[in-house]
Design an enzyme around this catalytic site. Structure first.
Site, PDB file in Angstrom:
ATOM      1  N   LYS A 136      -3.950  -7.777  -9.637  1.00 45.48           N
ATOM      2  CA  LYS A 136      -5.069  -8.121  -8.753  1.00 45.48           C
ATOM      3  C   LYS A 136      -6.149  -7.036  -8.819  1.00 45.48           C
ATOM      4  CE  LYS A 136      -6.374  -7.390  -4.305  1.00 45.48           C
ATOM      5  NZ  LYS A 136      -6.479  -7.214  -2.905  1.00 45.48           N
TER       6      LYS A 136
ATOM      7  N   LYS B 119       0.845  -1.202   0.000  1.00 46.65           N
ATOM      8  CA  LYS B 119       0.000   0.000   0.000  1.00 46.65           C
ATOM      9  C   LYS B 119       0.877   1.247   0.000  1.00 46.65           C
ATOM     10  CE  LYS B 119      -4.244  -1.981   1.751  1.00 46.65           C
ATOM     11  NZ  LYS B 119      -5.022  -2.366   2.912  1.00 46.65           N
TER      12      LYS B 119
ATOM     13  N   LYS C 189      -9.916  -2.228  -5.155  1.00 45.61           N
ATOM     14  CA  LYS C 189     -10.447  -0.861  -5.078  1.00 45.61           C
ATOM     15  C   LYS C 189      -9.300   0.132  -5.046  1.00 45.61           C
ATOM     16  CE  LYS C 189     -13.949  -2.660  -2.016  1.00 45.61           C
ATOM     17  NZ  LYS C 189     -13.418  -3.335  -0.810  1.00 45.61           N
TER      18      LYS C 189
HETATM   19  P1  ADP Z   1      -9.968  -4.418  -2.063  1.00 43.39           P
HETATM   20  O1  ADP Z   1      -8.623  -5.086  -2.207  1.00 43.39           O
HETATM   21  O2  ADP Z   1     -10.630  -4.216  -3.364  1.00 43.39           O
HETATM   22  O3  ADP Z   1      -9.930  -3.175  -1.217  1.00 43.39           O
HETATM   23  P2  ADP Z   1     -11.009  -5.745   0.296  1.00 43.39           P
HETATM   24  O4  ADP Z   1      -9.670  -5.511   0.900  1.00 43.39           O
HETATM   25  O5  ADP Z   1     -12.172  -5.067   0.939  1.00 43.39           O
HETATM   26  O6  ADP Z   1     -10.925  -5.397  -1.277  1.00 43.39           O
HETATM   27  O7  ADP Z   1     -11.274  -7.306   0.235  1.00 43.39           O
HETATM   28  C1  ADP Z   1     -12.443  -7.981   0.663  1.00 43.39           C
HETATM   29  C2  ADP Z   1     -12.284  -9.454   0.363  1.00 43.39           C
HETATM   30  O8  ADP Z   1     -12.200  -9.669  -1.046  1.00 43.39           O
HETATM   31  C3  ADP Z   1     -11.014 -10.084   0.965  1.00 43.39           C
HETATM   32  O9  ADP Z   1     -11.289 -11.393   1.372  1.00 43.39           O
HETATM   33  C4  ADP Z   1     -10.048 -10.078  -0.189  1.00 43.39           C
HETATM   34  O10 ADP Z   1      -9.073 -11.077  -0.065  1.00 43.39           O
HETATM   35  C5  ADP Z   1     -10.990 -10.362  -1.350  1.00 43.39           C
HETATM   36  N1  ADP Z   1     -10.471  -9.818  -2.610  1.00 43.39           N
HETATM   37  C6  ADP Z   1     -10.353  -8.515  -2.940  1.00 43.39           C
HETATM   38  N2  ADP Z   1      -9.873  -8.387  -4.197  1.00 43.39           N
HETATM   39  C7  ADP Z   1      -9.678  -9.655  -4.656  1.00 43.39           C
HETATM   40  C8  ADP Z   1      -9.211 -10.201  -5.888  1.00 43.39           C
HETATM   41  N3  ADP Z   1      -8.865  -9.429  -6.902  1.00 43.39           N
HETATM   42  N4  ADP Z   1      -9.122 -11.532  -6.009  1.00 43.39           N
HETATM   43  C9  ADP Z   1      -9.488 -12.343  -4.985  1.00 43.39           C
HETATM   44  N5  ADP Z   1      -9.947 -11.885  -3.802  1.00 43.39           N
HETATM   45  C10 ADP Z   1     -10.057 -10.568  -3.636  1.00 43.39           C
END
Ligand code: ADP
Ligand code: TRP
Length: 321
Positions: free
Chosen positions: A189, A110, A192
């Site tokens: 990946k 990050k 957001k």
């Molecule tokens: P972001 O990375 O978009 O901010 P979050 O951190 O809120 O999303 O993640 C919520 C859930 O979704 C977690 O269990 C995370 O591992 C899963 N997740 C987020 N993006 C992906 C992705 N591209 N592939 C697989 N799992 C994901």
């Protein structure tokens, strides 16, 4: 068995969130005691606009319900409605070695992406450990990016149990290999924080635009291509019917796969798949009294489930005197 997972309301939820976390959690409804929550304190590490955080919380909650989470068969709440989790996080912080947090990839990633390194971002895994340990969860379904955070949680639980006596269940992470890392528009990946998402509930025009902008290579239609390294195919195979996936896979391997045609088909499938949930979500957001009622009831149940743990911890560490 207690199954628990949380999601940040830091932006509109996307296909990666849906496949790796929301869909498996919803499918657990009949088999387990299910704990699902919106982690708004975690989102504060990146969202500083109060109105955006507050509305994002309601949106994320309505997304989950619209996609099929039944609040009668799950405990569904907002993290900050059970403030004991922050108390537990402080207590756990005091036994967490700095080195354990310094090794966390997510913090380093990050920062390298330009997010400012506040203490919340550094301490993020301890709050996540508190989320999991307060409710004595056995299983935590997540995407691959959260694997290390589950390991940190396990380390903290083991350390606390050996220092103060058996207190916490040591949880297991659950990662489905098929959707461990769902690729975004650019092949990284989908996240957001990387601006490469396909949101679940886009309007028709923007959904089409996003799907058509999935990055592909410039191999000609008739030449063979590798479906396994193509991010378009990786998304397509999660949503298309099995026989179509096999047909398209064969076209990749033997030649004849047109990215434009596959993208159009993917758009149609996504638009249809989320049609019902889209309408349901609109209804829920219009009547936020109903939504707030569900979240208040969920918080009451979650608090009741976490109270015995925090009471036990307070006594064990000596802050009950
Ligand atoms: P972001 O990375 O978009 O901010 P979050 O951190 O809120 O999303 O993640 C919520 C859930 O979704 C977690 O269990 C995370 O591992 C899963 N997740 C987020 N993006 C992906 C992705 N591209 N592939 C697989 N799992 C994901
Ligand atoms: N850190 C998780 C993510 O970014 C969200 C989260 C917070 C979580 N607390 C949790 C996930 C507890 C599972 C269990 O995706």
């Amino acid at each position: 068995m207690r199954v628990l997972s949380g999601i940040q309301p830091s932006g509109s939820l996307h296909l990666g969130n849906y496949l790796a976390m929301m869909k498996p959690m919803i499918s657990y409804m009949d088999r387990s005691q299910l704990f699902v929550f919106i982690v708004n304190y975690h989102a504060m590490t990146s969202v500083t606009d109060a109105a955006r955080l507050a509305y994002g919380t309601l949106e994320a909650a309505s997304d989950f319900l619209a996609l099929g989470l039944n609040p009668d068969r799950a405990i569904f709440w907002v993290q900050s409605d059970v403030p004991e989790v922050v108390e537990l996080a402080w207590i756990l912080t005091c036994i967490t070695p700095m080195g354990l947090l310094e090794r966390c990839h997510s913090y380093k990633d990050k920062i390298s992406k330009g997010i400012s390194p506040n203490h919340g971002l550094f301490a993020y895994p301890v709050l996540m450990a508190a989320d999991i340990l307060l409710y004595q969860a056995n299983v935590v379904p997540v995407g691959k990016d959260q694997k290390q955070h589950i390991e940190v949680t396990r380390d903290i639980a083991i350390k606390f149990n050996s220092a103060y006596g058996d207190t916490f269940v040591v949880p297991e992470g659950e990662i489905n290999d098929q959707v461990a890392t769902v690729p975004g528009l650019d092949g990284q990946k989908m996240s957001k924080s990387y601006g490469n998402t396909i949101e679940i509930f886009l309007d028709e025009k923007n959904l089409k635009k996003k799907v058509m902008s999935i990055k592909t290579d410039s191999i000609a239609v008739d030449d063979p291509k590798d479906p396994e390294t193509c991010n378009l195919f990786q998304i397509y195979r999660q949503f298309a019917p099995l026989d179509r996936v096999e047909d398209v896979r064969n076209l990749y391997v033997s030649g004849g796969a047109s990215y434009g045609v596959i993208k159009k088909e993917l758009f149609e499938i996504l638009w249809e798949t989320f049609r019902g949930p889209r309408l349901e979500r609109e209804k829920l957001l219009k009547d936020d009294g109903y939504l707030r009622g569900i979240l208040a009831e969920g918080a009451r149940k979650a608090r009741a489930a976490g109270t015995p743990t925090i009471e036990d911890v307070r006594k064990k560490v000596g802050v009950r005197y």
